[in-house]
Design a protein around this motif. Structure first.
Motif, PDB file in Angstrom:
ATOM      1  N   ALA A  40       0.809  -1.223   0.000  1.00 34.23           N
ATOM      2  CA  ALA A  40       0.000   0.000   0.000  1.00 34.23           C
ATOM      3  C   ALA A  40       0.844   1.277   0.000  1.00 34.23           C
ATOM      4  N   PRO A  41       1.900   1.391   0.818  1.00 35.30           N
ATOM      5  CA  PRO A  41       2.710   2.617   0.786  1.00 35.30           C
ATOM      6  C   PRO A  41       3.356   2.882  -0.577  1.00 35.30           C
ATOM      7  N   PHE A  42       3.707   1.833  -1.298  1.00 37.00           N
ATOM      8  CA  PHE A  42       4.301   2.014  -2.631  1.00 37.00           C
ATOM      9  C   PHE A  42       3.265   2.583  -3.598  1.00 37.00           C
ATOM     10  N   LEU A  43       2.050   2.054  -3.536  1.00 39.55           N
ATOM     11  CA  LEU A  43       0.987   2.537  -4.419  1.00 39.55           C
ATOM     12  C   LEU A  43       0.655   3.989  -4.108  1.00 39.55           C
ATOM     13  N   HIS A  44       0.589   4.316  -2.820  1.00 37.85           N
ATOM     14  CA  HIS A  44       0.262   5.673  -2.399  1.00 37.85           C
ATOM     15  C   HIS A  44       1.369   6.648  -2.795  1.00 37.85           C
ATOM     16  N   ALA A  45       2.610   6.261  -2.545  1.00 39.18           N
ATOM     17  CA  ALA A  45       3.736   7.141  -2.892  1.00 39.18           C
ATOM     18  C   ALA A  45       3.808   7.376  -4.394  1.00 39.18           C
ATOM     19  N   THR A  72      16.233  13.041  -3.514  1.00 45.79           N
ATOM     20  CA  THR A  72      15.877  13.087  -2.093  1.00 45.79           C
ATOM     21  C   THR A  72      15.520  14.503  -1.672  1.00 45.79           C
ATOM     22  N   LYS A  73      16.341  15.477  -2.068  1.00 47.05           N
ATOM     23  CA  LYS A  73      16.080  16.865  -1.711  1.00 47.05           C
ATOM     24  C   LYS A  73      14.774  17.356  -2.331  1.00 47.05           C
ATOM     25  N   ALA A  74      14.469  16.917  -3.554  1.00 46.89           N
ATOM     26  CA  ALA A  74      13.230  17.320  -4.214  1.00 46.89           C
ATOM     27  C   ALA A  74      12.020  16.753  -3.482  1.00 46.89           C
ATOM     28  N   ARG A  75      12.092  15.480  -3.098  1.00 49.43           N
ATOM     29  CA  ARG A  75      10.980  14.882  -2.354  1.00 49.43           C
ATOM     30  C   ARG A  75      10.801  15.563  -1.009  1.00 49.43           C
ATOM     31  N   ASP A  76      11.899  15.821  -0.322  1.00 49.76           N
ATOM     32  CA  ASP A  76      11.809  16.479   0.984  1.00 49.76           C
ATOM     33  C   ASP A  76      11.177  17.862   0.857  1.00 49.76           C
ATOM     34  N   SER A  77      11.521  18.561  -0.208  1.00 48.90           N
ATOM     35  CA  SER A  77      10.986  19.903  -0.423  1.00 48.90           C
ATOM     36  C   SER A  77       9.487  19.883  -0.689  1.00 48.90           C
ATOM     37  N   ILE A  78       9.036  18.959  -1.527  1.00 47.63           N
ATOM     38  CA  ILE A  78       7.626  18.905  -1.922  1.00 47.63           C
ATOM     39  C   ILE A  78       6.744  18.359  -0.805  1.00 47.63           C
ATOM     40  N   PHE A  79       7.258  17.333  -0.110  1.00 46.99           N
ATOM     41  CA  PHE A  79       6.405  16.617   0.848  1.00 46.99           C
ATOM     42  C   PHE A  79       6.814  16.856   2.301  1.00 46.99           C
ATOM     43  N   GLN A  80       7.447  17.998   2.579  1.00 49.49           N
ATOM     44  CA  GLN A  80       7.937  18.233   3.940  1.00 49.49           C
ATOM     45  C   GLN A  80       6.807  18.318   4.968  1.00 49.49           C
ATOM     46  N   ASN A 114      13.461  -0.238  -1.272  1.00 48.98           N
ATOM     47  CA  ASN A 114      12.246   0.573  -1.352  1.00 48.98           C
ATOM     48  C   ASN A 114      12.273   1.469  -2.586  1.00 48.98           C
ATOM     49  N   ILE A 115      13.430   2.063  -2.864  1.00 50.02           N
ATOM     50  CA  ILE A 115      13.567   2.935  -4.031  1.00 50.02           C
ATOM     51  C   ILE A 115      13.292   2.148  -5.313  1.00 50.02           C
ATOM     52  N   LEU A 116      13.938   1.001  -5.439  1.00 53.18           N
ATOM     53  CA  LEU A 116      13.769   0.198  -6.646  1.00 53.18           C
ATOM     54  C   LEU A 116      12.328  -0.297  -6.760  1.00 53.18           C
ATOM     55  N   GLY A 117      11.742  -0.695  -5.645  1.00 52.53           N
ATOM     56  CA  GLY A 117      10.353  -1.143  -5.652  1.00 52.53           C
ATOM     57  C   GLY A 117       9.401  -0.059  -6.118  1.00 52.53           C
ATOM     58  N   LEU A 118       9.639   1.170  -5.660  1.00 54.25           N
ATOM     59  CA  LEU A 118       8.804   2.283  -6.102  1.00 54.25           C
ATOM     60  C   LEU A 118       8.898   2.459  -7.617  1.00 54.25           C
ATOM     61  N   HIS A 119      10.102   2.319  -8.164  1.00 55.57           N
ATOM     62  CA  HIS A 119      10.261   2.462  -9.612  1.00 55.57           C
ATOM     63  C   HIS A 119       9.563   1.333 -10.367  1.00 55.57           C
ATOM     64  N   TYR A 120       9.535   0.127  -9.803  1.00 52.04           N
ATOM     65  CA  TYR A 120       8.769  -0.953 -10.430  1.00 52.04           C
ATOM     66  C   TYR A 120       7.283  -0.580 -10.490  1.00 52.04           C
ATOM     67  N   VAL A 121       6.764  -0.083  -9.385  1.00 50.29           N
ATOM     68  CA  VAL A 121       5.345   0.279  -9.329  1.00 50.29           C
ATOM     69  C   VAL A 121       5.050   1.428 -10.295  1.00 50.29           C
ATOM     70  N   GLN A 122       5.923   2.427 -10.338  1.00 47.19           N
ATOM     71  CA  GLN A 122       5.719   3.542 -11.256  1.00 47.19           C
ATOM     72  C   GLN A 122       5.745   3.080 -12.711  1.00 47.19           C
ATOM     73  N   GLU A 126       1.387   7.372  -6.563  1.00 46.92           N
ATOM     74  CA  GLU A 126       0.305   8.263  -6.974  1.00 46.92           C
ATOM     75  C   GLU A 126       0.602   9.713  -6.619  1.00 46.92           C
ATOM     76  N   ARG A 127       1.122   9.943  -5.431  1.00 50.66           N
ATOM     77  CA  ARG A 127       1.433  11.319  -5.030  1.00 50.66           C
ATOM     78  C   ARG A 127       2.585  11.901  -5.840  1.00 50.66           C
ATOM     79  N   LEU A 128       3.567  11.083  -6.152  1.00 52.90           N
ATOM     80  CA  LEU A 128       4.676  11.560  -6.979  1.00 52.90           C
ATOM     81  C   LEU A 128       4.211  11.872  -8.395  1.00 52.90           C
ATOM     82  N   LYS A 129       3.269  11.090  -8.906  1.00 57.68           N
ATOM     83  CA  LYS A 129       2.724  11.355 -10.240  1.00 57.68           C
ATOM     84  C   LYS A 129       2.027  12.717 -10.272  1.00 57.68           C
ATOM     85  N   GLN A 130       1.310  13.034  -9.209  1.00 58.59           N
ATOM     86  CA  GLN A 130       0.608  14.322  -9.137  1.00 58.59           C
ATOM     87  C   GLN A 130       1.576  15.492  -9.102  1.00 58.59           C
ATOM     88  N   GLN A 131       2.783  15.268  -8.581  1.00 61.70           N
ATOM     89  CA  GLN A 131       3.779  16.337  -8.448  1.00 61.70           C
ATOM     90  C   GLN A 131       4.937  16.170  -9.443  1.00 61.70           C
TER      91      GLN A 131
END
Length: 395
Positions: free
Chosen positions: A108-113, A143-151, A164-172, A115-120
């Motif tokens: 679930a966290p991968f799917l949610h992340a 990392t700095k870009a994500r921290d800035s957008i989702f702080q 986790n990083i690689l898994g997120l890219h698989y889902v994307q 989707e939010r990254l796609k919106q931004q």
């Protein structure tokens, strides 16, 4: 027949990989496991510890039903490109599921992340470019870009962890295809990705390779018996083996030609040449060229492309999956291939006599893999012969 896909390097095959296969079967209830496996050179920019045929056989002996090769144009790339190539291949092979190991262990966290990254996406890309102009590495800029957008409302996923990083890219990548496959993840067990001591029944591949190459102890506790027996018979590959060849390339290549090599940019060429002149080993060379801007992994990938003489144009031509190379199958895998073959939208290649420009990169990489100066002659010859004469392994 239902199929579940996994993306692997098996460098080498160990107990953690066996756990991944078994858990994938249990989670998906799939009748067939399809593995997309890197060939001679890997995502972190290093030669595989042993050849792809040995690793294919290890996979088939431990529950994988089909092994196909992830082409060089994807296997030696940053995480996004690596993941995109692998997911496209699993989709072409009609897998219903794909499963990856992660430090999180919940999908679930991968799917949610994702989707939010796609919106931004636009703002994220803009910030990454901006941070890179300040001289930070690409992973740090992300990392700095994500921290800035989702702080104010952080993503529900720890993206400091490599799996986790690689898994997120698989889902994307799967989402970009219209989510044709159901993503699954299992909790990574045992040692951390970068651990350098092979302790316990599940150790990191990094630690196992180190122990194998240095001959510093037994790996039997961390590797299935069939894999352990095979590895004890193998000549083991590492970057130090290829250092004389890489150094020769760096000291003889024309500057303009060096600049055309894939991933070489921003005037790093003089630094590489100077370090090659001063260094007696690959490890010493890497310490000399590493900077804040270039991670160890990115530099290793650069060196891989220099070693294989892979230029920017060749990698651009290989940017799409235009064929699938079959390395091995079980009986169940053969039955599955027969059932879906007519629906696979790209050529399924079992021999190297046919293929596209993308296949030429893989053949060249395999020739280089077999050409290290310190390889025993008979072994080097057998590696070259295997590449052109070995049909898919049938188990």
């Amino acid at each position: 027949m239902n199929a579940a896909g996994i993306v692997v390097e098996y460098n080498p095959f160990h107990n953690g990989h066996l756990y991944h296969i078994n858990e994938t079967k249990q989670l998906s209830n799939a009748e067939v496991i399809v593995a997309v496996m890197s060939g001679s050179f890997l995502q972190r920019g290093e030669p595989a510890v042993t050849d792809k045929w040995t690793r294919t056989k290890m996979a088939l002996q431990h529950g994988v039903d089909i092994v196909v090769e992830l082409p060089y144009a994807f296997s030696t790339q940053k995480a996004e490109t690596f993941a995109t190539g692998a997911i496209h291949i699993l989709n072409y092979l009609k897998c219903q599921f794909f499963c990856f190991g992660s430090e999180n262990g919940q999908i679930a966290p991968f799917l949610h992340a994702a989707e939010r990254l796609k919106q931004q996406n636009n703002e994220f890309s803009r910030l990454v470019r901006s941070f890179m102009k300040e001289g930070v590495s690409y992973p740090s800029a992300q990392t700095k870009a994500r921290d800035s957008i989702f702080q104010k409302n952080p993503l529900p996923l720890d993206l400091s962890k490599p799996n986790n990083i690689l898994g997120l890219h698989y889902v994307q990548a799967n989402n970009e295809l219209g989510s044709p496959m159901t993503p699954l993840t299992i909790l990574r067990k045992g040692a951390g990705f970068h651990d350098t001591e092979a302790k316990g029944s599940i150790a990191s591949a990094t630690a196992i390779r180190k122990q194998l190459i240095e001959k510093s102890g037994s790996i039997d506790h961390a590797v299935p018996p069939l894999s352990a027996a095979a590895l004890k018979k193998q000549f083991l590959h590492s970057w130090e083996l290829y250092w004389p060849l890489l150094r020769y390339r760096l000291l003889t290549i024309e500057p303009g030609q060096l600049a055309s090599i894939y991933e070489i940019e921003e005037g790093i060429e003089p630094r590489l040449i100077k370090a090659a002149l001063q260094s007696d080993s690959f490890a010493e060379f890497m310490q000399r060229v590493k900077t804040k801007r270039y991670t160890w992994t990115r530099l290793q990938r650069m060196m891989t492309h220099i070693l294989t003489d892979t230029d920017k144009e060749s990698m651009e031509q290989g940017a799409n999956v235009s064929f699938i190379r079959l390395l091995g199958m079980t009986e169940a895998g053969r039955a599955y291939i027969r059932s879906v073959k007519k629906d696979i939208q790209v050529p399924l290649i079992s021999r190297t006599a046919s293929g596209s420009s993308l296949l030429s990169l893989d053949l060249k990489a395999s020739r280089v893999f077999a050409s290290a100066p310190r390889l025993p002659g008979e072994y080097a010859h057998s590696l070259l012969k295997q590449e052109y004469s070995t049909p898919p392994i049938l188990l």
